[in-house]
Design a protein around this motif. Structure first.
Motif, PDB file in Angstrom:
ATOM      1  N   HIS A  40      -9.404 -17.265  65.873  1.00 57.34           N
ATOM      2  CA  HIS A  40     -10.388 -18.358  65.802  1.00 57.34           C
ATOM      3  C   HIS A  40     -11.389 -18.191  64.667  1.00 57.34           C
ATOM      4  O   HIS A  40     -12.219 -19.069  64.432  1.00 57.34           O
ATOM      5  CB  HIS A  40     -11.126 -18.510  67.139  1.00 57.34           C
ATOM      6  N   LYS A  41     -11.325 -17.058  63.945  1.00 49.04           N
ATOM      7  CA  LYS A  41     -12.210 -16.903  62.780  1.00 49.04           C
ATOM      8  C   LYS A  41     -11.448 -17.242  61.505  1.00 49.04           C
ATOM      9  O   LYS A  41     -11.944 -17.037  60.402  1.00 49.04           O
ATOM     10  CB  LYS A  41     -12.734 -15.468  62.671  1.00 49.04           C
ATOM     11  N   GLY A  70      -7.462 -11.190  70.820  1.00 44.63           N
ATOM     12  CA  GLY A  70      -8.497 -11.272  69.788  1.00 44.63           C
ATOM     13  C   GLY A  70      -8.905  -9.878  69.351  1.00 44.63           C
ATOM     14  O   GLY A  70      -8.403  -8.868  69.869  1.00 44.63           O
ATOM     15  N   ALA A  71      -9.849  -9.832  68.434  1.00 45.96           N
ATOM     16  CA  ALA A  71     -10.281  -8.537  67.890  1.00 45.96           C
ATOM     17  C   ALA A  71     -10.807  -7.616  68.992  1.00 45.96           C
ATOM     18  O   ALA A  71     -10.544  -6.407  68.980  1.00 45.96           O
ATOM     19  CB  ALA A  71     -11.370  -8.760  66.843  1.00 45.96           C
ATOM     20  N   THR A  72     -11.527  -8.184  69.941  1.00 47.30           N
ATOM     21  CA  THR A  72     -12.106  -7.355  71.003  1.00 47.30           C
ATOM     22  C   THR A  72     -10.996  -6.644  71.774  1.00 47.30           C
ATOM     23  O   THR A  72     -11.067  -5.425  72.007  1.00 47.30           O
ATOM     24  CB  THR A  72     -12.947  -8.231  71.961  1.00 47.30           C
ATOM     25  N   HIS A  83     -20.153  -4.646  65.010  1.00 46.13           N
ATOM     26  CA  HIS A  83     -20.220  -5.571  66.150  1.00 46.13           C
ATOM     27  C   HIS A  83     -20.036  -4.740  67.420  1.00 46.13           C
ATOM     28  O   HIS A  83     -19.351  -3.715  67.396  1.00 46.13           O
ATOM     29  CB  HIS A  83     -19.057  -6.561  65.978  1.00 46.13           C
ATOM     30  N   ASN A 118     -20.442  -8.947  60.181  1.00 48.71           N
ATOM     31  CA  ASN A 118     -20.692 -10.305  60.689  1.00 48.71           C
ATOM     32  C   ASN A 118     -22.171 -10.683  60.611  1.00 48.71           C
ATOM     33  O   ASN A 118     -22.522 -11.832  60.798  1.00 48.71           O
ATOM     34  CB  ASN A 118     -20.197 -10.456  62.136  1.00 48.71           C
ATOM     35  N   ALA A 142     -18.112  -5.068  69.708  1.00 43.70           N
ATOM     36  CA  ALA A 142     -16.683  -4.868  70.003  1.00 43.70           C
ATOM     37  C   ALA A 142     -16.131  -3.647  69.280  1.00 43.70           C
ATOM     38  O   ALA A 142     -15.092  -3.103  69.673  1.00 43.70           O
ATOM     39  CB  ALA A 142     -15.882  -6.108  69.591  1.00 43.70           C
ATOM     40  N   SER A 200      -9.249 -11.823  64.702  1.00 39.91           N
ATOM     41  CA  SER A 200      -9.107 -12.888  65.705  1.00 39.91           C
ATOM     42  C   SER A 200      -8.656 -14.180  65.042  1.00 39.91           C
ATOM     43  O   SER A 200      -9.136 -14.518  63.957  1.00 39.91           O
ATOM     44  CB  SER A 200     -10.457 -13.174  66.370  1.00 39.91           C
ATOM     45  N   THR A 217     -12.207  -8.836  61.312  1.00 42.23           N
ATOM     46  CA  THR A 217     -12.476 -10.153  61.895  1.00 42.23           C
ATOM     47  C   THR A 217     -13.201 -11.099  60.939  1.00 42.23           C
ATOM     48  O   THR A 217     -12.894 -12.280  60.876  1.00 42.23           O
ATOM     49  CB  THR A 217     -13.311  -9.986  63.187  1.00 42.23           C
ATOM     50  N   GLN A 218     -14.175 -10.570  60.205  1.00 42.58           N
ATOM     51  CA  GLN A 218     -14.939 -11.452  59.308  1.00 42.58           C
ATOM     52  C   GLN A 218     -14.334 -11.508  57.908  1.00 42.58           C
ATOM     53  O   GLN A 218     -14.779 -12.295  57.090  1.00 42.58           O
ATOM     54  CB  GLN A 218     -16.396 -10.981  59.213  1.00 42.58           C
ATOM     55  N   ASP A 240     -12.131  -3.254  61.303  1.00 38.29           N
ATOM     56  CA  ASP A 240     -12.331  -4.535  61.963  1.00 38.29           C
ATOM     57  C   ASP A 240     -12.380  -5.614  60.882  1.00 38.29           C
ATOM     58  O   ASP A 240     -13.376  -5.772  60.177  1.00 38.29           O
ATOM     59  CB  ASP A 240     -13.644  -4.471  62.761  1.00 38.29           C
ATOM     60  N   ALA A 265     -18.955 -17.792  61.145  1.00 34.05           N
ATOM     61  CA  ALA A 265     -18.778 -16.394  61.531  1.00 34.05           C
ATOM     62  C   ALA A 265     -18.656 -16.273  63.049  1.00 34.05           C
ATOM     63  O   ALA A 265     -18.114 -15.301  63.563  1.00 34.05           O
ATOM     64  CB  ALA A 265     -19.937 -15.540  61.021  1.00 34.05           C
TER      65      ALA A 265
HETATM   66  N1  PMP Z   1     -15.861  -7.966  65.116  1.00 33.84           N
HETATM   67  C1  PMP Z   1     -16.601  -8.784  64.373  1.00 33.84           C
HETATM   68  C2  PMP Z   1     -17.077  -8.297  63.034  1.00 33.84           C
HETATM   69  C3  PMP Z   1     -16.922 -10.051  64.819  1.00 33.84           C
HETATM   70  O1  PMP Z   1     -17.679 -10.849  64.063  1.00 33.84           O
HETATM   71  C4  PMP Z   1     -16.454 -10.468  66.091  1.00 33.84           C
HETATM   72  C5  PMP Z   1     -16.796 -11.820  66.645  1.00 33.84           C
HETATM   73  N2  PMP Z   1     -18.076 -12.256  66.373  1.00 33.84           N
HETATM   74  C6  PMP Z   1     -15.667  -9.577  66.832  1.00 33.84           C
HETATM   75  C7  PMP Z   1     -15.383  -8.350  66.309  1.00 33.84           C
HETATM   76  C8  PMP Z   1     -15.116  -9.959  68.157  1.00 33.84           C
HETATM   77  O2  PMP Z   1     -14.204 -11.003  68.008  1.00 33.84           O
HETATM   78  P1  PMP Z   1     -13.624 -11.773  69.264  1.00 33.84           P
HETATM   79  O3  PMP Z   1     -14.802 -12.218  70.059  1.00 33.84           O
HETATM   80  O4  PMP Z   1     -12.864 -12.917  68.694  1.00 33.84           O
HETATM   81  O5  PMP Z   1     -12.772 -10.822  70.015  1.00 33.84           O
END
Ligand code: PMP
Length: 546
Positions: free
Chosen positions: A217-218, A83-85, A112, A167, A114, A215, A194-195, A192, A20
């Motif tokens: 990398h996930k 990335g997601a952020t 998160h 996450n 972000a 993102s 990302t997860q 979001d 994660a």
């Molecule tokens: N949202 C969630 C649910 C995440 O788990 C993460 C990364 N842990 C992010 C956003 C941010 O992702 P990134 O750092 O790759 O931009």
């Protein structure tokens, strides 16, 4: 079977349970990126010679593969970001008042950072208020939770920001139902993903959301690349906040006009290798997502049921309808020490706040351990993990007996240096750890009333306070942390400080290099960069008030 596709496991023997945070890279992704860097490198969307056209073709092929993976209507709805952020910041910063029809931003309680901070900025910019969609006890999401959430989504709601899957808790949220209600009240929905992206089927059209982000990398892809998907009509209205080359179609010294989406949002030379690497990740899922989901589901179901039945730990979030993420705490042990013990046993998992401080506050905890599974994990790894958790809880042979900190701690021992010799003499982590736990009992404890924000040492993963306690009037520093290991480290620092002051020519705290000293004792290598920052903050505080 999936494991063979990840070269990391050919050279590493750790049990990687931190997907994660970031997933391991697919061999195919590494190969694609390397081949591009070695044989195909050229910029995209600029020059027109054959090599540059080929690079642009690969870049756009990747965009199309992502569009296919998430069932976007057209590729042009897929914007490459870092990335997601960055994606979430671009949405929140680019939203125009005309895109919103209410006054309230609704955020799910488990978001998160972000997916919280950019909305706080938007709320301040457009004078909106933020309301939280709360969860049930221990972060559970139930039918009742959904009913309550849907009743809150009313005409005054301008936007809903929610993760597809948490996450921390692993909870999968019913995004389709939430977005349906959002559409009824003309609220925008930002999801979001990302997860979720590497662990479940994602169909942005079926979900019915307005924006979806994730993102690379996930999802077994490269770092520094991610996606902002938006319905085309919204991307047209969203203001581009990153400005520069390639996103414009006409520029004068005074003004500019932008390209159409997605290029409008891709100012500057993009992360071409990242985007191209993402193609291989998307292909991997395209071929076998169903098998991946089934494999992870089987592992997670086994793990979550085992963990939920262990006396002495609390599991947070849903264990059904969850992605393969499980967070937990030991009920009556020092969780920080337990996490360190698991690291030393070869498990790579995460302990801390998981960039979700408001959620942890709402759960009434300061940190938790998180296990997260990728398609490369195996049943035997999880069996060993559950055994390790049981070993930590079982009193026989465990060094983790619960210690309730009391105000009347023994005063700090005269610094004869025996403790120092014991630490210098320790030849293994287990011995060092044992010495730290013994030392933790000698820390002069700061009383509870003094553990307030002014005395808090910011930047530590565990809660840490340090001050001189006025009513003791002995000039001694006193501290407290809920982590026993941190209490042990504080004791080391304070003992050394006292020792220095007792020298014929005293050395003041601000003249002594505590960091080098910890390194000499062999202590610094046991801490992650995050914890090292915490240690630095603690040292700075000793130097400031010592
Ligand atoms: N949202 C969630 C649910 C995440 O788990 C993460 C990364 N842990 C992010 C956003 C941010 O992702 P990134 O750092 O790759 O931009």
């Amino acid at each position: 079977m999936f494991r063979d596709d990840f070269p990391f496991f050919h050279s590493q023997s750790i049990t990687y349970l931190d997907s994660a945070a970031t997933t391991q890279r697919l061999g195919a992704v590494i190969d694609t990126v390397n081949t591009f860097a070695r044989d195909q490198n050229a910029s995209v969307h600029r020059s027109a010679y054959p090599l540059a056209n080929e690079a642009t073709g690969l870049f756009e092929q990747s965009r199309a593969s992502i569009a296919k993976l998430i069932h976007a209507k057209v590729s042009d709805e897929v914007v490459f970001t870092s990335g997601a952020t960055e994606s979430l910041n671009m949405i929140a910063n680019g939203i125009q008042p005309s895109m919103l029809s209410g006054n309230v931003l609704l955020l799910c309680a488990s978001e998160h950072h972000a997916n919280i901070l950019p909305w706080q900025k938007l709320a301040a910019r457009l004078n909106l208020s933020i309301r939280i969609l709360e969860l049930g006890p221990n972060g559970r999401f139930t039918e009742e939770t959904l009913t309550e959430w849907l009743s809150i989504i009313n005409d005054d709601v301008a936007l809903i920001a929610c993760a597809h899957a948490s996450n921390v808790l692993g909870n999968i949220y019913p995004i389709d139902a939430i977005c349906r209600k959002a559409r009824e009240v003309s609220a925008l929905s930002v999801i979001d993903g990302t997860q979720a992206i590497a662990h479940m089927q994602v169909d942005v059209q079926k979900l019915g959301c307005d924006f979806y982000v994730f993102s690379g990398h996930k999802m077994y892809g490269p770092t520094g690349i991610g996606v902002m998907w938006g319905k085309y009509e919204h991307l047209e209205k969203l203001e581009a906040t990153k400005l520069g080359g390639e996103m414009v179609n006409h520029v004068t010294y005074e003004s500019y006009t932008t390209e159409a989406p997605p290029l409008k949002f891709e100012a500057g030379t993009p992360n071409i290798m990242g985007a191209i690497g993402l193609f291989s990740a998307a292909q991997y899922f395209g071929h076998q997502l169903e098998q991946i989901v089934a494999h992870e589901h089987a592992l997670y179901t086994w793990l979550s049921h085992k963990m939920a039945n262990i006396d002495g730990i609390t599991v947070y979030g849903n264990i059904d309808n969850s992605i393969s993420v499980l967070s937990f705490r030991f009920d009556s042990l020092d969780n920080h020490s337990a996490a360190l013990m698991l690291y030393q046993k070869g498990f790579a998992l995460r302990f801390g706040q998981h960039c979700a401080m408001p959620l942890l506050d709402s759960l009434g905890i300061d940190a938790c351990l998180r296990v997260s599974i990728g398609c490369y994990n195996t049943a035997s790894e999880l069996e060993r993990f559950v055994d390790a958790v049981n070993e930590i809880i079982t009193p026989e042979g465990s060094t983790f007996e619960h210690q309730v900190a009391s105000e009347q701690s023994a005063p700090i021992e005269e610094p004869h240096g025996a403790w120092e010799q014991a630490l210098f003499g320790a030849t293994s982590w287990a011995e060092t750890h044992r010495q730290l736990l013994l030392l933790s009992k000698q820390l002069p404890l700061l009383c509870e009333a003094q553990r307030h924000d002014l005395n808090r040492v910011e930047g530590c993963e565990a809660s840490v306070w340090l001050d001189k306690q006025p009513r003791h009037n002995d000039g001694h520093l006193r501290g407290y942390s809920d982590s026993k290991v941190v209490r042990g480290l504080m004791t080391v620092l304070l003992l050394k400080h006292h020792q220095n002051l007792g020298l014929a020519v005293p050395i003041q705290a601000n003249e002594f290099d505590f960091e080098a000293y910890l390194a000499d004792l062999g202590l610094s290598s046991y801490f992650s960069e995050g914890r090292k920052d915490g240690m630095k903050a603690l040292i700075q505080r000793i130097q400031a008030i010592g």
